[in-house]
Design a protein around this motif. Structure first.
Motif, short mmCIF file in Angstrom:
data_model
loop_
_atom_site.label_atom_id
_atom_site.label_comp_id
_atom_site.label_asym_id
_atom_site.label_seq_id
_atom_site.Cartn_x
_atom_site.Cartn_y
_atom_site.Cartn_z
N LEU A 79 45.12 -111.41 -68.23
CA LEU A 79 45.44 -111.29 -69.65
C LEU A 79 46.84 -111.83 -69.93
O LEU A 79 47.09 -112.42 -70.98
CB LEU A 79 45.31 -109.84 -70.11
N LYS A 80 47.74 -111.69 -68.95
CA LYS A 80 49.11 -112.16 -69.14
C LYS A 80 49.20 -113.69 -69.17
O LYS A 80 50.05 -114.25 -69.84
CB LYS A 80 50.00 -111.63 -68.01
N THR A 81 48.33 -114.35 -68.40
CA THR A 81 48.45 -115.80 -68.26
C THR A 81 47.57 -116.58 -69.23
O THR A 81 47.78 -117.77 -69.40
CB THR A 81 48.10 -116.23 -66.83
N SER A 82 46.58 -115.96 -69.82
CA SER A 82 45.69 -116.69 -70.74
C SER A 82 45.89 -116.18 -72.16
O SER A 82 46.51 -115.15 -72.40
CB SER A 82 44.23 -116.52 -70.32
N THR A 83 45.29 -116.90 -73.10
CA THR A 83 45.38 -116.44 -74.48
C THR A 83 44.45 -115.26 -74.69
O THR A 83 43.46 -115.10 -73.97
CB THR A 83 45.00 -117.58 -75.45
N PHE A 84 44.79 -114.47 -75.66
CA PHE A 84 43.99 -113.26 -75.90
C PHE A 84 42.58 -113.61 -76.36
O PHE A 84 41.63 -112.94 -75.99
CB PHE A 84 44.68 -112.36 -76.94
N MET A 85 42.44 -114.67 -77.12
CA MET A 85 41.13 -115.06 -77.63
C MET A 85 40.21 -115.49 -76.48
O MET A 85 39.04 -115.09 -76.44
CB MET A 85 41.30 -116.21 -78.64
N THR A 86 40.73 -116.28 -75.56
CA THR A 86 39.92 -116.72 -74.41
C THR A 86 39.53 -115.53 -73.54
O THR A 86 38.38 -115.41 -73.11
CB THR A 86 40.72 -117.74 -73.56
N TRP A 87 40.50 -114.66 -73.31
CA TRP A 87 40.25 -113.49 -72.46
C TRP A 87 39.22 -112.57 -73.10
O TRP A 87 38.29 -112.11 -72.43
CB TRP A 87 41.56 -112.74 -72.22
#
Length: 116
Positions: free
Chosen positions: A81-89
């Motif tokens: 979650l820290k490394t990707s965007t919230f929408m993708t996650w």
């Protein structure tokens, strides 16, 4: 790339050689009455030692295993979650959980969860 291919070939050849060696060395055991019967102090057994296995218990165990693996997959996703965007996650997690819920509904409709 050459090192990877070479290590795969060595691992394959080594495992094949070990399997061939084990099958040639191992002796065949005959399944006679004495070897197949359970040992109870020299007496004939009172009941069959080989009881039939409940397929319903096996299905519940597989279901438990699937949801254990689900937890193992979901917990490390909190780190991503820290490394990707919230929408993708959130899209990925929603899709993953929907697949699992779909499997649970399928098992429920096929009465795999009924113990009786």
């Amino acid at each position: 790339m050459f090192k990877i291919m070479m290590s795969i070939m060595v691992a394959s050849i080594l495992s094949m050689a070990l399997m061939i060696m084990c099958t040639t060395i191992s002796k065949k055991s005959t399944m006679d009455r004495e070897k197949m019967s359970p040992f109870e102090c020299g007496f004939d057994p009172k009941s069959s030692a080989r009881m039939p296995f409940s397929i319903q218990f096996f299905l519940i165990a597989i279901l438990f295993l699937i949801f254990d693996i689900e937890i193992v997959i979901i917990l490390p996703s909190m780190i991503t979650l820290k490394t990707s965007t919230f929408m993708t996650w959130s899209t990925t997690m929603t899709f993953f959980i929907m697949i699992l819920i779909g499997g649970l509904i399928h098992e429920w409709k096929n009465n795999m969860l009924e113990w009786a």
